[in-house]
Motif scaffolding. Structure first.
Motif, PDB file in Angstrom:
ATOM      1  N   LEU A  69       0.824  -1.208   0.000  1.00  0.00           N
ATOM      2  CA  LEU A  69       0.000   0.000   0.000  1.00  0.00           C
ATOM      3  C   LEU A  69       0.858   1.259   0.000  1.00  0.00           C
ATOM      4  N   GLY A  70       1.929   1.240   0.764  1.00  0.00           N
ATOM      5  CA  GLY A  70       2.812   2.398   0.804  1.00  0.00           C
ATOM      6  C   GLY A  70       3.465   2.670  -0.533  1.00  0.00           C
ATOM      7  N   ALA A  71       3.890   1.605  -1.208  1.00  0.00           N
ATOM      8  CA  ALA A  71       4.521   1.766  -2.517  1.00  0.00           C
ATOM      9  C   ALA A  71       3.517   2.268  -3.550  1.00  0.00           C
ATOM     10  N   LEU A  72       2.316   1.718  -3.523  1.00  0.00           N
ATOM     11  CA  LEU A  72       1.282   2.161  -4.458  1.00  0.00           C
ATOM     12  C   LEU A  72       0.904   3.612  -4.223  1.00  0.00           C
ATOM     13  N   TYR A  73       0.755   3.973  -2.966  1.00  0.00           N
ATOM     14  CA  TYR A  73       0.407   5.363  -2.642  1.00  0.00           C
ATOM     15  C   TYR A  73       1.480   6.322  -3.142  1.00  0.00           C
ATOM     16  N   SER A  74       2.739   5.987  -2.905  1.00  0.00           N
ATOM     17  CA  SER A  74       3.837   6.859  -3.334  1.00  0.00           C
ATOM     18  C   SER A  74       3.832   7.068  -4.842  1.00  0.00           C
ATOM     19  N   LEU A  75       3.597   5.990  -5.581  1.00  0.00           N
ATOM     20  CA  LEU A  75       3.577   6.091  -7.036  1.00  0.00           C
ATOM     21  C   LEU A  75       2.396   6.936  -7.510  1.00  0.00           C
ATOM     22  N   MET A  76       1.224   6.717  -6.927  1.00  0.00           N
ATOM     23  CA  MET A  76       0.047   7.484  -7.312  1.00  0.00           C
ATOM     24  C   MET A  76       0.204   8.952  -6.930  1.00  0.00           C
ATOM     25  N   HIS A  77       0.806   9.211  -5.786  1.00  0.00           N
ATOM     26  CA  HIS A  77       1.026  10.602  -5.362  1.00  0.00           C
ATOM     27  C   HIS A  77       2.003  11.303  -6.310  1.00  0.00           C
ATOM     28  N   LYS A  78       2.996  10.577  -6.771  1.00  0.00           N
ATOM     29  CA  LYS A  78       3.955  11.119  -7.734  1.00  0.00           C
ATOM     30  C   LYS A  78       3.252  11.600  -9.001  1.00  0.00           C
ATOM     31  N   HIS A  79       2.251  10.858  -9.458  1.00  0.00           N
ATOM     32  CA  HIS A  79       1.547  11.182 -10.703  1.00  0.00           C
ATOM     33  C   HIS A  79       0.173  11.809 -10.441  1.00  0.00           C
ATOM     34  N   ARG A  80      -0.014  12.424  -9.274  1.00  0.00           N
ATOM     35  CA  ARG A  80      -1.355  12.863  -8.878  1.00  0.00           C
ATOM     36  C   ARG A  80      -1.959  13.897  -9.829  1.00  0.00           C
ATOM     37  N   ALA A 135      -8.930  13.379  -0.640  1.00  0.00           N
ATOM     38  CA  ALA A 135      -8.939  13.365   0.814  1.00  0.00           C
ATOM     39  C   ALA A 135      -8.903  14.785   1.375  1.00  0.00           C
ATOM     40  N   PRO A 136      -9.474  15.024   2.577  1.00  0.00           N
ATOM     41  CA  PRO A 136      -9.385  16.341   3.216  1.00  0.00           C
ATOM     42  C   PRO A 136      -7.937  16.783   3.360  1.00  0.00           C
ATOM     43  N   ALA A 137      -7.711  18.082   3.341  1.00  0.00           N
ATOM     44  CA  ALA A 137      -6.359  18.629   3.318  1.00  0.00           C
ATOM     45  C   ALA A 137      -5.516  18.161   4.501  1.00  0.00           C
ATOM     46  N   ARG A 138      -6.113  18.008   5.656  1.00  0.00           N
ATOM     47  CA  ARG A 138      -5.350  17.644   6.856  1.00  0.00           C
ATOM     48  C   ARG A 138      -5.329  16.136   7.115  1.00  0.00           C
ATOM     49  N   MET A 139      -5.872  15.378   6.208  1.00  0.00           N
ATOM     50  CA  MET A 139      -5.877  13.928   6.375  1.00  0.00           C
ATOM     51  C   MET A 139      -4.472  13.372   6.161  1.00  0.00           C
ATOM     52  N   GLU A 140      -3.927  12.683   7.154  1.00  0.00           N
ATOM     53  CA  GLU A 140      -2.613  12.066   7.041  1.00  0.00           C
ATOM     54  C   GLU A 140      -2.760  10.685   6.407  1.00  0.00           C
ATOM     55  N   HIS A 141      -1.937  10.423   5.421  1.00  0.00           N
ATOM     56  CA  HIS A 141      -2.099   9.166   4.688  1.00  0.00           C
ATOM     57  C   HIS A 141      -1.604   7.952   5.469  1.00  0.00           C
ATOM     58  N   GLY A 142      -0.620   8.139   6.342  1.00  0.00           N
ATOM     59  CA  GLY A 142      -0.057   7.014   7.067  1.00  0.00           C
ATOM     60  C   GLY A 142      -1.073   6.207   7.865  1.00  0.00           C
ATOM     61  N   PRO A 143      -1.837   6.856   8.745  1.00  0.00           N
ATOM     62  CA  PRO A 143      -2.844   6.104   9.511  1.00  0.00           C
ATOM     63  C   PRO A 143      -3.898   5.443   8.629  1.00  0.00           C
ATOM     64  N   VAL A 144      -4.238   6.082   7.522  1.00  0.00           N
ATOM     65  CA  VAL A 144      -5.220   5.491   6.608  1.00  0.00           C
ATOM     66  C   VAL A 144      -4.658   4.206   6.002  1.00  0.00           C
ATOM     67  N   LEU A 145      -3.401   4.253   5.568  1.00  0.00           N
ATOM     68  CA  LEU A 145      -2.775   3.060   4.994  1.00  0.00           C
ATOM     69  C   LEU A 145      -2.617   1.964   6.034  1.00  0.00           C
ATOM     70  N   ASP A 146      -2.290   2.352   7.262  1.00  0.00           N
ATOM     71  CA  ASP A 146      -2.187   1.358   8.338  1.00  0.00           C
ATOM     72  C   ASP A 146      -3.523   0.647   8.545  1.00  0.00           C
ATOM     73  N   ALA A 147      -4.595   1.449   8.606  1.00  0.00           N
ATOM     74  CA  ALA A 147      -5.920   0.872   8.850  1.00  0.00           C
ATOM     75  C   ALA A 147      -6.365   0.000   7.678  1.00  0.00           C
ATOM     76  N   LEU A 148      -6.058   0.446   6.456  1.00  0.00           N
ATOM     77  CA  LEU A 148      -6.445  -0.336   5.282  1.00  0.00           C
ATOM     78  C   LEU A 148      -5.689  -1.656   5.242  1.00  0.00           C
TER      79      LEU A 148
END
Length: 212
Positions: free
Chosen positions: A108-119, A187-200
């Protein structure tokens, strides 16, 4: 805006470049397509604009592509190839001693990083390109996610002699893609992605364990 349906042939290149110079030209066209989409949106994309930004003649563009749709399709294929390569690289690094939530979190972390790169590009592709769901690369991405998930599960959980049901893999892949896409683009501006990825990651692992 075009109202008729697009045909599969609209997304297929006329021919593949064989020489280094022609490969460079096609790469320039695809790169120009990405830049235009990011800077001007889909409304600003045209074959003339692509040729101008790429520094090629319009005749050269039509030598390889029937229209801008095929160039967008090639761009999507390259994004898919980058994603697939990253997923398999991550899979190769996965230790079979890792527990399931840890392995899930790595993916999930790797996928998120790649998607964020091309956001910026993803935002246009997802919300503005009207035929995005028709592109072969879009459909293949879900299959790749399911395949990698299945292989990863087999690798990290060898002590469980069970194959995860195709329906569960489908739900895991679509839930993962949908959640990450929303997290990157909406996602809301103040939403931190780390906890979301942990929960997912924990939720996906629980889903698999509960299926036993």
């Amino acid at each position: 805006m075009r109202t008729e349906r697009w045909q599969p042939s609209d997304f297929v290149a006329k021919k593949q470049p064989k020489q280094a110079r022609s490969r460079a030209s096609v790469a320039a066209m695809v790169g120009a397509c990405a830049r235009i989409l990011e800077e001007r949106g889909y409304a600003g994309l045209s074959t003339n604009a692509i040729a101008e930004v790429a520094g090629v003649s319009i005749g050269s563009l039509y030598e390889y592509f029937p229209g801008k749709e095929a160039i967008v399709a090639r761009l999507a294929e390259e994004l898919l190839a980058e994603t697939t390569a990253m997923l398999h690289q991550r899979l190769a690094l996965t230790d079979n001693r890792n527990d399931l939530p840890v392995a899930m979190r790595h993916f999930l972390g790797a996928l998120y990083s790649l998607m964020h790169k091309h956001r910026r590009l993803l935002r246009v592709l997802v919300f503005q390109v009207p035929y995005m769901q028709q592109l072969p690369a879009t459909r293949q991405l879900q299959q790749e996610l399911q395949q990698v998930l299945q292989t990863g599960l087999q690798k990290t959980r060898q002590h469980y002699q069970q194959t995860v049901a195709p329906t569960t893999l489908y739900l895991m892949a679509t839930s993962t893609a949908g959640t990450l896409l929303h997290l990157v683009l909406m996602a809301p501006a103040r939403m931190e992605h780390g906890p979301v990825l942990d929960a997912l990651a924990q939720r996906l692992a629980t889903w698999v364990l509960d299926s036993e």
